[in-house]
Scaffold this motif. Sequence first.
Motif, PDB file in Angstrom:
ATOM      1  N   LYS A   1      36.601  33.831  30.658  1.00 52.09           N
ATOM      2  CA  LYS A   1      37.531  34.841  31.157  1.00 52.09           C
ATOM      3  C   LYS A   1      38.611  35.157  30.119  1.00 52.09           C
ATOM      4  CE  LYS A   1      40.523  35.860  35.087  1.00 52.09           C
ATOM      5  NZ  LYS A   1      41.043  35.394  36.375  1.00 52.09           N
ATOM      6  N   GLU A   2      38.977  34.151  29.335  1.00 50.99           N
ATOM      7  CA  GLU A   2      40.033  34.367  28.351  1.00 50.99           C
ATOM      8  C   GLU A   2      39.595  35.341  27.264  1.00 50.99           C
ATOM      9  OE1 GLU A   2      38.951  31.468  29.419  1.00 50.99           O
ATOM     10  OE2 GLU A   2      40.629  30.931  30.711  1.00 50.99           O
ATOM     11  N   ASN A   3      38.314  35.332  26.905  1.00 51.57           N
ATOM     12  CA  ASN A   3      37.795  36.228  25.871  1.00 51.57           C
ATOM     13  C   ASN A   3      36.598  36.991  26.423  1.00 51.57           C
ATOM     14  OD1 ASN A   3      39.432  35.457  23.418  1.00 51.57           O
ATOM     15  ND2 ASN A   3      38.636  33.455  24.044  1.00 51.57           N
ATOM     16  N   PRO A   4      36.830  37.953  27.286  1.00 49.94           N
ATOM     17  CA  PRO A   4      35.706  38.631  27.934  1.00 49.94           C
ATOM     18  C   PRO A   4      35.112  39.722  27.053  1.00 49.94           C
ATOM     19  CG  PRO A   4      37.763  39.549  28.705  1.00 49.94           C
ATOM     20  CD  PRO A   4      38.131  38.441  27.764  1.00 49.94           C
ATOM     21  N   HIS A   5      33.938  40.166  27.486  1.00 51.90           N
ATOM     22  CA  HIS A   5      33.421  41.401  26.917  1.00 51.90           C
ATOM     23  C   HIS A   5      34.374  42.530  27.284  1.00 51.90           C
ATOM     24  CE1 HIS A   5      29.517  39.933  25.591  1.00 51.90           C
ATOM     25  NE2 HIS A   5      29.416  39.271  26.729  1.00 51.90           N
ATOM     26  N   VAL A   6      34.413  43.566  26.450  1.00 48.71           N
ATOM     27  CA  VAL A   6      35.314  44.688  26.670  1.00 48.71           C
ATOM     28  C   VAL A   6      34.496  45.931  26.970  1.00 48.71           C
ATOM     29  CG1 VAL A   6      37.082  46.160  25.642  1.00 48.71           C
ATOM     30  CG2 VAL A   6      37.087  43.702  25.197  1.00 48.71           C
ATOM     31  N   ALA A   7      34.879  46.679  28.018  1.00 46.03           N
ATOM     32  CA  ALA A   7      34.182  47.912  28.384  1.00 46.03           C
ATOM     33  C   ALA A   7      35.226  48.988  28.627  1.00 46.03           C
ATOM     34  CB  ALA A   7      33.330  47.688  29.624  1.00 46.03           C
ATOM     35  N   ASP A   8      35.815  49.489  27.527  1.00 43.73           N
ATOM     36  CA  ASP A   8      36.887  50.472  27.669  1.00 43.73           C
ATOM     37  C   ASP A   8      36.386  51.908  27.634  1.00 43.73           C
ATOM     38  OD1 ASP A   8      36.123  50.246  25.078  1.00 43.73           O
ATOM     39  OD2 ASP A   8      38.126  49.884  24.254  1.00 43.73           O
ATOM     40  N   THR A   9      35.076  52.106  27.453  1.00 44.19           N
ATOM     41  CA  THR A   9      34.477  53.441  27.549  1.00 44.19           C
ATOM     42  C   THR A   9      33.168  53.322  28.321  1.00 44.19           C
ATOM     43  OG1 THR A   9      33.154  53.245  25.534  1.00 44.19           O
ATOM     44  CG2 THR A   9      35.427  54.062  25.287  1.00 44.19           C
ATOM     45  N   ALA A  10      32.691  54.481  28.821  1.00 47.38           N
ATOM     46  CA  ALA A  10      31.425  54.472  29.543  1.00 47.38           C
ATOM     47  C   ALA A  10      30.280  54.017  28.639  1.00 47.38           C
ATOM     48  CB  ALA A  10      31.134  55.864  30.104  1.00 47.38           C
ATOM     49  N   ALA A  11      30.261  54.458  27.410  1.00 46.54           N
ATOM     50  CA  ALA A  11      29.180  54.078  26.500  1.00 46.54           C
ATOM     51  C   ALA A  11      29.194  52.574  26.245  1.00 46.54           C
ATOM     52  CB  ALA A  11      29.312  54.838  25.189  1.00 46.54           C
ATOM     53  N   ARG A  12      30.386  52.016  26.064  1.00 44.52           N
ATOM     54  CA  ARG A  12      30.462  50.581  25.782  1.00 44.52           C
ATOM     55  C   ARG A  12      30.057  49.774  27.019  1.00 44.52           C
ATOM     56  NH1 ARG A  12      35.364  47.828  22.320  1.00 44.52           N
ATOM     57  NH2 ARG A  12      34.310  45.845  21.928  1.00 44.52           N
ATOM     58  N   PHE A  13      30.464  50.228  28.178  1.00 45.61           N
ATOM     59  CA  PHE A  13      30.083  49.524  29.410  1.00 45.61           C
ATOM     60  C   PHE A  13      28.564  49.549  29.587  1.00 45.61           C
ATOM     61  CE2 PHE A  13      29.193  49.404  33.968  1.00 45.61           C
ATOM     62  CZ  PHE A  13      29.845  48.231  34.321  1.00 45.61           C
ATOM     63  N   ASP A  14      27.957  50.716  29.403  1.00 46.91           N
ATOM     64  CA  ASP A  14      26.508  50.817  29.588  1.00 46.91           C
ATOM     65  C   ASP A  14      25.755  50.003  28.542  1.00 46.91           C
ATOM     66  OD1 ASP A  14      26.691  52.398  31.837  1.00 46.91           O
ATOM     67  OD2 ASP A  14      26.742  54.253  30.687  1.00 46.91           O
ATOM     68  N   ARG A  15      26.274  49.936  27.315  1.00 44.56           N
ATOM     69  CA  ARG A  15      25.626  49.101  26.307  1.00 44.56           C
ATOM     70  C   ARG A  15      25.666  47.637  26.712  1.00 44.56           C
ATOM     71  NH1 ARG A  15      28.036  52.583  22.443  1.00 44.56           N
ATOM     72  NH2 ARG A  15      29.759  51.128  22.128  1.00 44.56           N
ATOM     73  N   LEU A  16      26.797  47.220  27.290  1.00 48.47           N
ATOM     74  CA  LEU A  16      26.891  45.838  27.764  1.00 48.47           C
ATOM     75  C   LEU A  16      25.869  45.561  28.856  1.00 48.47           C
ATOM     76  CD1 LEU A  16      30.726  45.127  27.948  1.00 48.47           C
ATOM     77  CD2 LEU A  16      29.053  43.924  26.559  1.00 48.47           C
ATOM     78  N   MET A  17      25.738  46.488  29.803  1.00 49.65           N
ATOM     79  CA  MET A  17      24.791  46.273  30.893  1.00 49.65           C
ATOM     80  C   MET A  17      23.363  46.209  30.367  1.00 49.65           C
ATOM     81  SD  MET A  17      26.652  45.918  33.574  1.00 49.65           S
ATOM     82  CE  MET A  17      27.837  45.140  32.477  1.00 49.65           C
ATOM     83  N   ARG A  18      23.047  47.070  29.406  1.00 47.12           N
ATOM     84  CA  ARG A  18      21.703  47.031  28.835  1.00 47.12           C
ATOM     85  C   ARG A  18      21.481  45.722  28.084  1.00 47.12           C
ATOM     86  NH1 ARG A  18      22.838  52.454  27.727  1.00 47.12           N
ATOM     87  NH2 ARG A  18      23.302  51.999  25.559  1.00 47.12           N
ATOM     88  N   ALA A  19      22.523  45.237  27.419  1.00 50.76           N
ATOM     89  CA  ALA A  19      22.396  43.985  26.693  1.00 50.76           C
ATOM     90  C   ALA A  19      22.145  42.825  27.640  1.00 50.76           C
ATOM     91  CB  ALA A  19      23.656  43.729  25.864  1.00 50.76           C
ATOM     92  N   PHE A  20      22.795  42.869  28.798  1.00 52.83           N
ATOM     93  CA  PHE A  20      22.568  41.800  29.774  1.00 52.83           C
ATOM     94  C   PHE A  20      21.150  41.846  30.321  1.00 52.83           C
ATOM     95  CE2 PHE A  20      27.312  42.218  30.836  1.00 52.83           C
ATOM     96  CZ  PHE A  20      27.643  41.317  29.832  1.00 52.83           C
ATOM     97  N   ALA A  21      20.525  43.030  30.280  1.00 58.90           N
ATOM     98  CA  ALA A  21      19.255  43.197  30.971  1.00 58.90           C
ATOM     99  C   ALA A  21      18.057  43.378  30.058  1.00 58.90           C
ATOM    100  CB  ALA A  21      19.346  44.409  31.910  1.00 58.90           C
ATOM    101  N   ASP A  22      18.249  43.483  28.742  1.00 59.19           N
ATOM    102  CA  ASP A  22      17.063  43.661  27.909  1.00 59.19           C
ATOM    103  C   ASP A  22      16.257  42.358  27.892  1.00 59.19           C
ATOM    104  OD1 ASP A  22      17.992  41.879  25.935  1.00 59.19           O
ATOM    105  OD2 ASP A  22      18.940  43.476  24.788  1.00 59.19           O
ATOM    106  N   PRO A  23      14.983  42.416  27.487  1.00 57.34           N
ATOM    107  CA  PRO A  23      14.130  41.227  27.633  1.00 57.34           C
ATOM    108  C   PRO A  23      14.713  39.973  27.004  1.00 57.34           C
ATOM    109  CG  PRO A  23      12.796  43.141  27.120  1.00 57.34           C
ATOM    110  CD  PRO A  23      14.222  43.590  27.009  1.00 57.34           C
ATOM    111  N   GLY A  24      15.296  40.102  25.812  1.00 58.10           N
ATOM    112  CA  GLY A  24      15.860  38.912  25.191  1.00 58.10           C
ATOM    113  C   GLY A  24      17.016  38.340  25.983  1.00 58.10           C
ATOM    114  N   SER A  25      17.962  39.211  26.355  1.00 59.51           N
ATOM    115  CA  SER A  25      19.114  38.749  27.113  1.00 59.51           C
ATOM    116  C   SER A  25      18.728  38.317  28.516  1.00 59.51           C
ATOM    117  CB  SER A  25      20.170  39.857  27.186  1.00 59.51           C
ATOM    118  OG  SER A  25      20.686  40.121  25.909  1.00 59.51           O
ATOM    119  N   TRP A  26      17.715  38.973  29.064  1.00 58.23           N
ATOM    120  CA  TRP A  26      17.307  38.608  30.419  1.00 58.23           C
ATOM    121  C   TRP A  26      16.877  37.155  30.489  1.00 58.23           C
ATOM    122  CZ3 TRP A  26      12.437  37.121  32.292  1.00 58.23           C
ATOM    123  CH2 TRP A  26      12.363  37.003  33.674  1.00 58.23           C
TER     124      TRP A  26
END
Length: 845
Positions: free
Chosen positions: A246-271
Amino acid sequence: MIHLLLLMWALSVSDARAESYAYWPLDDGRGRVARAGGSQELPGEVLGTAAWDEGPSDRLPTSARFDGATGEVRVKEFVWEGGPITVSFWNRVDPGQERQATLFSLGAPDGAIRAQAHAPWVDGNLYWDYGAVSGQGRLAVPYREHLGRWTHVVLVSSGAGGGFRAVYIDGELRASAHRSDGPTGALRGLRIGRRHAGSVAEFRIERRVLAPAQIRSLYRATRPAAPRHEAWVSPTATGKAQLGTKENPHVADTAARFDRLMRAFADPGSWRRLAAGGAVIRLEAGTFHTAGTDWKADNWVLLSDWTLEGAGRERTTLRLDPEARRAEFGGRQRADARESVPIELNVVTGYGWKTAAHPIPRRQVVRGLTVDGQVSRFLDRYPHRRVRIQGVVIYGDGAAIENVRLRNLGSDYTEAFGGFVLSAASEQVPAGHVFGRGCAGSACAHISGCVYEGRVDRRVARSQLTVFIISGSFNSPGRNSDIASPGRVDLFHEGSYLEDNQVLIDDAGQTLPGGEGNLVQGFTLYNSKGRGRVTRNRTLNAAIGYYSDWNNGSDLVVSGNRFERAAVGISLVNDILPNFHTERVEIADNLITLIPRADGGRLGIRVRSARYDAAEDLRYYPPSSTPRYLKDFRILRNTISLAFPPSGTYYNGGIAAQEIDGLEISGNVLDRRLWPRVHVGPMVYYRPQGPLHFRNSRVLVRGNLTDRGEPAPYNDAEFVSQAVPARMRVGRPVEVAVTFRNTGSMPWSASSGHRLAAEPAEGSGLWESRLTWADPWGVKRVSQPAGEVVPPGRTRTFRFTVMPKAPGRFRFEWRMFHQGAPDAGQEWFGPLSPAVDVVVEEPGV
């Protein structure tokens, strides 16, 4: 230094356990003896169907599971002399398992002087009893919010004449009082799990009142560890992005950055890295912007074992951002064919396709945030594009949407959904698979504690929105295109439920009152094989409260809901698809208020099969085939009223049910201004090949009242016989006879408005058609003589004279009709008399 402090803390907790007066960890894992600790060291005997099960955490891996009937742990030698006490334990009870049960009791259970706890009782409250429950011996706290998960409970009391009693849950004080009671003599014997339908671990009794800091230490020492894969996401830059802190979270200050984070959480490697063992993506307080998901090119795909959790729906907002679609949909809007392709967007999308690489998805959960679809901004941004914006769409076994607020969703074509829980794509699932088989409580697919607020944008052409929907699937080879292989229906959600949700529509500015201007349907549960329920929900100003049509299921309960200011309260209109059957349905204890309108079609509750007029449809789906499509429905104790007095003639009905084998309508309270109040006669639909009759069988109607407490009557009739010549001449009078039996509860008479009537060619089946229709017989309605009454159970032969007006071939069909009071509606009831094609000849022939 940190390691030393942690070691000292762990040793202090261990010492606290060792100093306990009595302690049963309930972690044996096998056998019929529950080992004991503390100063007493009295083992317990495992009785009945108590079993060992998974515990609340890796620190407490095992628990005792009780079946709510015979299972319990009993310690006969245990003696309690009264005085100060602390009882603590971990407890898990799934929703629907609340009952008249005692989690533990010292001495004789349910005695005048008690030492016991109900956790929870059948009303959803936890009760801590220590002493006389009629005085200072009882304390109660709401417990339903803790169902479906492990909860740490601590109960304390200073004893008889003392000054404190309290209940702590998960280390926090939830209720307390400054006086206490308790036993003053010996209580012999301890029973754990008596009739308790749940799991218990780490059961402990202290001969003292633990301090709040000690209680928090007990909780922290045994609580579940944080999920192995946990990612905090912040809406603004707060530091270097680092996974899992929580002290050093991912940052999603734009729609593009937020969506990239979500894709990163869900791509086969990250999954593989995130989802193994469960992934939690925690959104901190704030507003996150997302480009959403286009169904034609998914950019946010999550698989199994994940939770997207906000800081609470009051604090975390996930907002669809039109500006983020500029590159894809921006530029000059052209009114050509390509511009008619709709924008199909989901704010949150799970992954629902079974592939060779990924099995059927499981445990997709979204909770604790607001989802804002921004449909108005999309319409501003893309005025020439059709837009379909949905909220949360997730898939698979155990999928759940909890404590989510929805706003600004809708569609200007077909239908959109707010919270949508699906099974999976049917073509990818093995035949016979049942989603949620054997699940209980929160392990089943569910939507609970959610809210939809606002209204659908008035500019859309067709803003149909089913807000909360759970849908099982079915396999349909060739999409039912081949009669020889009409498909199979074998994929369901079992145990799914919609509970404690609200759909609150602001109807200001809508084109019609009651929500029709927005075509909002509140709740739907499709294809629930067993134990499905829709309970304690509310809609306000929605067009339909509960709705389902494309349905196949059993053992469905729709109860305890409030559907206020609706066009239709509950609508279950089953499509006549191959192998589709809906049976054992209970619609009970719902409160429904209707907006009075003079347009017909409004009902508190309507249940029937769908109709198919086209010859091609009827080839595939023959009506009234065996077995029945609808079977064993009970409509009980519902209250249906008008939201305000009508102005002029209205056509609002109470309950109408057709084509059901096994129907009971009992104990309902119906506004006296509704008409018809109860309609159980056959529904008649017309097609070129002739009318279809949708009849009930095995019908019981009893004990229904008006809002004044008077019996609520209903109409029904049975055809007996008729005498009609097959040939007639223009202008020549001919006597005919038609006999019907009164099978309803209302006497027929001229003064009551009961008539035999010629059914119009395009009748509505329930109310008189408002279309103009021809009269080939010179008479449309036939009354009884003044003063004659036909009571229920008796027959009436209507003898009357017809005089054809023109030559040709005409269908002679008559039916019973009731014209209510001047300000009430009109009702066709009973079957049509069998059609006679009468040839009418010229006068000189």
